[in-house]
Design an enzyme around this catalytic site. Structure first.
Site, PDB file in Angstrom:
ATOM      1  CG  ASP A 198      41.251  25.764  37.449  1.00 61.56           C
ATOM      2  OD1 ASP A 198      40.053  25.484  37.104  1.00 61.56           O
ATOM      3  OD2 ASP A 198      42.415  26.275  36.759  1.00 61.56           O
ATOM      4  CB  SER A 223      32.717  27.903  29.963  1.00 57.54           C
ATOM      5  OG  SER A 223      34.400  27.733  30.919  1.00 57.54           O
ATOM      6  CG  ASP A 228      39.356  36.112  40.123  1.00 56.40           C
ATOM      7  OD1 ASP A 228      38.524  35.196  39.989  1.00 56.40           O
ATOM      8  OD2 ASP A 228      40.518  36.063  40.766  1.00 56.40           O
ATOM      9  NE  ARG A 242      29.998  31.141  33.828  1.00 57.18           N
ATOM     10  CZ  ARG A 242      30.654  30.578  33.442  1.00 57.18           C
ATOM     11  NH1 ARG A 242      31.320  30.677  32.390  1.00 57.18           N
ATOM     12  NH2 ARG A 242      31.582  29.518  33.889  1.00 57.18           N
ATOM     13  CE  LYS A 277      36.856  37.769  24.564  1.00 56.12           C
ATOM     14  NZ  LYS A 277      35.962  38.830  25.485  1.00 56.12           N
ATOM     15  CE  LYS A 307      42.323  30.442  35.459  1.00 54.90           C
ATOM     16  NZ  LYS A 307      41.759  29.153  35.408  1.00 54.90           N
ATOM     17  CB  CYS A 348      61.527  33.830  74.343  1.00 53.04           C
ATOM     18  SG  CYS A 348      62.522  34.147  73.191  1.00 53.04           S
ATOM     19  CB  CYS A 367      66.122  32.873  75.770  1.00 48.73           C
ATOM     20  SG  CYS A 367      65.046  34.978  75.842  1.00 48.73           S
ATOM     21  CB  CYS A 400      61.480  37.366  73.678  1.00 50.15           C
ATOM     22  SG  CYS A 400      62.906  36.974  74.672  1.00 50.15           S
ATOM     23  CB  CYS A 442      66.900  36.715  73.732  1.00 48.61           C
ATOM     24  SG  CYS A 442      65.862  35.362  72.503  1.00 48.61           S
TER      25      CYS A 442
HETATM   26  S1  IVH Z   1      34.791  36.120  26.698  1.00 45.37           S
HETATM   27  C1  IVH Z   1      33.169  32.875  24.849  1.00 45.37           C
HETATM   28  N1  IVH Z   1      36.683  37.929  27.995  1.00 45.37           N
HETATM   29  O1  IVH Z   1      35.856  34.303  32.100  1.00 45.37           O
HETATM   30  C2  IVH Z   1      33.818  34.204  25.658  1.00 45.37           C
HETATM   31  N2  IVH Z   1      35.687  36.062  29.770  1.00 45.37           N
HETATM   32  O2  IVH Z   1      35.952  31.094  31.623  1.00 45.37           O
HETATM   33  C3  IVH Z   1      33.067  34.293  26.908  1.00 45.37           C
HETATM   34  N3  IVH Z   1      36.343  36.587  31.725  1.00 45.37           N
HETATM   35  O3  IVH Z   1      33.094  33.607  33.493  1.00 45.37           O
HETATM   36  C4  IVH Z   1      34.100  34.973  27.727  1.00 45.37           C
HETATM   37  N4  IVH Z   1      37.602  38.755  32.302  1.00 45.37           N
HETATM   38  O4  IVH Z   1      33.053  36.153  33.236  1.00 45.37           O
HETATM   39  C5  IVH Z   1      35.957  37.012  28.689  1.00 45.37           C
HETATM   40  N5  IVH Z   1      38.448  39.589  29.061  1.00 45.37           N
HETATM   41  C6  IVH Z   1      37.333  38.519  29.147  1.00 45.37           C
HETATM   42  C7  IVH Z   1      37.197  38.014  30.418  1.00 45.37           C
HETATM   43  C8  IVH Z   1      36.616  36.545  30.852  1.00 45.37           C
HETATM   44  C9  IVH Z   1      36.961  37.413  32.604  1.00 45.37           C
HETATM   45  C10 IVH Z   1      35.315  35.204  32.745  1.00 45.37           C
HETATM   46  C11 IVH Z   1      33.911  35.252  32.485  1.00 45.37           C
HETATM   47  C12 IVH Z   1      33.366  33.892  32.275  1.00 45.37           C
HETATM   48  C13 IVH Z   1      35.491  32.957  32.031  1.00 45.37           C
HETATM   49  C14 IVH Z   1      35.111  32.149  31.129  1.00 45.37           C
END
Ligand code: IVH
Length: 668
Positions: free
Chosen positions: A38, A83, A117, A136, A292, A316, A410, A413, A428, A433
């Site tokens: 990242d 993403s 994850d 993906r 969202k 994150k 050890c 000691c 040991c 000790c």
């Molecule tokens: S929504 C436009 N919701 O995060 C929105 N993604 O960086 C698209 N991911 O590869 C993704 N949990 O696999 C969304 N509750 C969630 C998520 C999620 C994990 C992952 C997803 C994607 C990555 C996006």
């Protein structure tokens, strides 16, 4: 940085990121931590933002993921899988919410969901039937994993629809395939048993499982799914993300119960913090929270950037893994003599704490992971767990790294250590000790050993720190004036302690042997020794053959006892203890107090193995059988008892717990 320098740095970063994308997405074998990735990515984004004319279409910032693996067929997504922009602070969170509200120009709410994850998938349903499942990939094209995904029980092969409910002609459903944490541990345990390579984490295990060429392998893996959105939809209308989630649940998908709808940045933050708190207890791994904009009309207004929508972010959690270097490996000696190799690290921040050390557990672990001094390693710190090495980044080896072996003596000691066949922990054995003094005294004084009331952990710390006790036998020289000088120790408690010390001098051989904390000699073995030899001198002089001839004592225990008494320092401490006036009562052979009695065990006992409990009964003339009948005298019930417990109740047989069983044994 001038433009020329930027150009150079950008080229370096792109090359690195391309390589790591390939390791992560194609091979499922990342070699750096996500946090480090990242950072590189953000640095590249920042440089490109400062020098926009240096952006090229092949820059990793212009793409979503990595190219699909060739052996699996490819699938073009109808709507690309974007993403998410990552954010890391409350300030960025508030900024996201405020911008969304300001730009959408109307009432907006936010859906908050865990950021799983796992592995993102796109499931296409045509006429309500699952026709294609794809990874993906690079966001536009993914790998065809249809056959594999069909093996996952929680993925509906057909959408559920109530009578007359219309279904979309085509719908792309997005979700995350993952392996629950507990199932992951079990999977790795079995792989270890089978001598197969272990998965680094649940995400890699899920990705590896889904991308198999043989779906029979996938079917045997504990995969699961949560869905969180839709891509292309035809013949159906949604107006909000929340409605999407409710509909997906109705259609038969797993939609997380913990998703919530938030109305302000304060509510968003509250959810983020509560999920961060629960993180370690959740049955699946998450690495943040996704927010969202709920209303699809508002999403339209906000639009998207190249890689990610402007209406969603991933906030994150602080990283739990980091990359760093092992400067050296030292050996620490535990309270009961276990030698643990500890890696001294170049300090790194992980999850808000500075980490400078990681436990390497034992030599087996070092060998299995091939950890060397000077290695670059990925370190993980999860919850309260001591930081540990996830893996070595062998790609970063220079040849200057050095292998490590636990010493034969050890480090504190100098006593020769005890290695036990089949046990990766090296000990040991020296009762004197200095590293173990506190642990040894506490154990010596404990209730089931010498039973010295009042001599607990806190007091032991004080006694050792004030130098009143330098060796174990010194506890018997303590005086009231010495004790009352200690904090929180009055005249009365001091006198009580001396009384308890005095009383402890009348003891049994089994208690005394147990109190010496000889490796592998627990209460049960101590009893066996006491009953067999009857006197301390006989135990001290016992030969290997005599020891292993005793039922219940194998080569490992025998070696440990021999090794213990072969140390002059140990024999001397034992002599000194006896000189302080400890009197060992003559042990009588167990009387046949349970003659004619029949026992049945069910469930797990906490302080005996089944074999030990059986031996205790048999030594007293009793019998142990496996099934309950009306002739059974006692059914001993441990944790999670089986059907025998029920049977005993039906037949009216006496049922006793572990404590009562112990009393029965001890009173006889
Ligand atoms: S929504 C436009 N919701 O995060 C929105 N993604 O960086 C698209 N991911 O590869 C993704 N949990 O696999 C969304 N509750 C969630 C998520 C999620 C994990 C992952 C997803 C994607 C990555 C996006």
């Amino acid at each position: 940085m001038d433009k020329e320098q930027a150009r150079q740095r950008i080229a370096e970063l792109r090359e690195e990121i391309h390589y790591h994308n390939y390791r992560y997405y194609v091979l499922d074998q990342p070699v750096i931590s996500d946090a480090e990735y990242d950072r590189m990515f953000r640095q590249l984004e920042e440089l490109e933002a400062r020098f926009p004319d240096l952006i090229t279409p092949d820059s990793p910032t212009q793409r979503v993921g990595a190219p699909p693996r060739e052996e699996l067929g490819t699938v073009v997504h109808r709507v690309p899988l974007l993403s998410l922009q990552s954010i890391y602070s409350e300030e960025e969170m508030r900024h996201f919410v405020e911008t969304a509200i300001a730009e959408a120009g109307e009432e907006v709410t936010f859906v908050a969901e865990p950021k799983y994850d796992g592995l993102a998938v796109n499931l296409t349903y045509e006429g309500g039937i699952l026709t294609v499942a794809a990874t993906r990939g690079d966001g536009f094209t993914g790998e065809d994993i249809t056959d594999n995904v069909r093996t996952i029980k929680t993925v509906p092969l057909k959408l559920l629809a109530e009578d007359g409910e219309p279904l979309p002609e085509v719908v792309e459903i997005r979700g995350e395939i993952y392996i629950p944490v507990a199932a992951f541990r079990e999977l790795n345990r079995r792989r270890e048993e089978a001598g197969e390579p272990l998965f680094a984490n649940p995400r890699n295990a899920a990705a590896g499982s889904v991308r198999q060429l043989d779906s029979a392998i996938t079917a045997a893996r504990p995969l699961n799914i949560y869905v969180y959105g839709v891509g292309a939809v035809s013949g159906y209308e949604f107006s909000s993300e929340w409605e999407v989630l409710q509909t997906l649940r109705r259609w038969g998908f797993r939609v997380d119960e913990c998703n919530v709808l938030c109305r302000s940045s304060a509510e968003c933050l509250e959810f983020y913090h509560s999920l961060a708190q629960q993180r370690e207890q959740l049955p699946y791994e998450i690495d943040g929270v996704v927010f969202k904009v709920n209303e699809l009309a508002a999403q339209q207004k906000l639009g998207t950037r190249t890689r990610s929508p402007r209406w969603a972010v991933a906030y994150k959690f602080p990283a739990r893994q980091e990359t760093t270097r092992i400067r050296d490996i030292i050996v620490s000696v535990g309270r009961m003599g276990a030698l643990t190799p500890v890696a001294l690290l170049e300090p790194v921040q992980i999850g808000g704490a500075m980490v400078q050390r990681a436990s390497l557990h034992n030599q087996d672990e070092i060998d299995r992971k091939d950890i060397r001094i000077g290695d670059t390693v990925i370190i993980e710190r999860a919850g309260d767990v001591i930081p540990h090495v996830v893996k070595v980044v062998t790609e970063r080896r220079t040849g200057a790294e050095r292998k490590f072996r636990l010493p034969d003596t050890c480090p504190v000691c100098g006593t020769e250590v005890l290695r036990t066949e089949g046990d990766p922990i090296v000990h040991c054995p020296n009762i004197d000790c200095p590293a173990q003094l506190r642990g040894r005294i506490e154990h010596f004084a404990s209730r089931r050993a010498m039973d010295i009331e009042g001599l607990g952990e806190k007091l032991v710390v004080q006694l050792v720190a004030s130098n009143l006790v330098r060796h174990l036998p010194d506890i018997y020289d303590l005086t009231v004036p010495q004790l009352t000088c200690l904090e929180r120790m009055g005249e009365k408690s001091a006198q009580n302690l001396l009384k308890a010390l005095e009383a402890s001098k009348q003891t049994t051989l089994a208690r005394f042997l147990y109190a010496l904390s000889i490796v592998h000699v627990g209460e049960y073995v101590a009893r066996l020794l006491a009953e067999h030899f009857g006197a301390l001198s006989a135990v001290e002089q016992a030969s290997y053959d005599e020891l292993v001839a005793i039922a219940g004592i194998g080569p490992e225990i025998a070696n440990s006892i021999l090794h213990f008494f072969s140390q002059e320092r140990n024999r001397q401490i034992v002599r000194e203890l006896l000189d302080k006036g400890i009197q060992i009562r003559q042990e009588e052979a167990a009387a046949a107090t349970l003659a004619g009695k029949t026992f049945v065990f069910t469930g797990v006992l906490s302080s005996f193995t089944r074999e030990e409990a059986t031996a205790q009964v048999e030594r007293r003339g009793g019998r142990v059988t496996s099934s309950v009948s009306s002739r059974t005298d006692y059914v001993v019930v441990g944790e999670n008892p089986g059907s025998k417990y029920q049977r005993a109740q039906e037949l009216g047989v006496t049922v006793i717990g572990e404590e009562e069983f112990r009393e029965l044994i001890e009173s006889s």
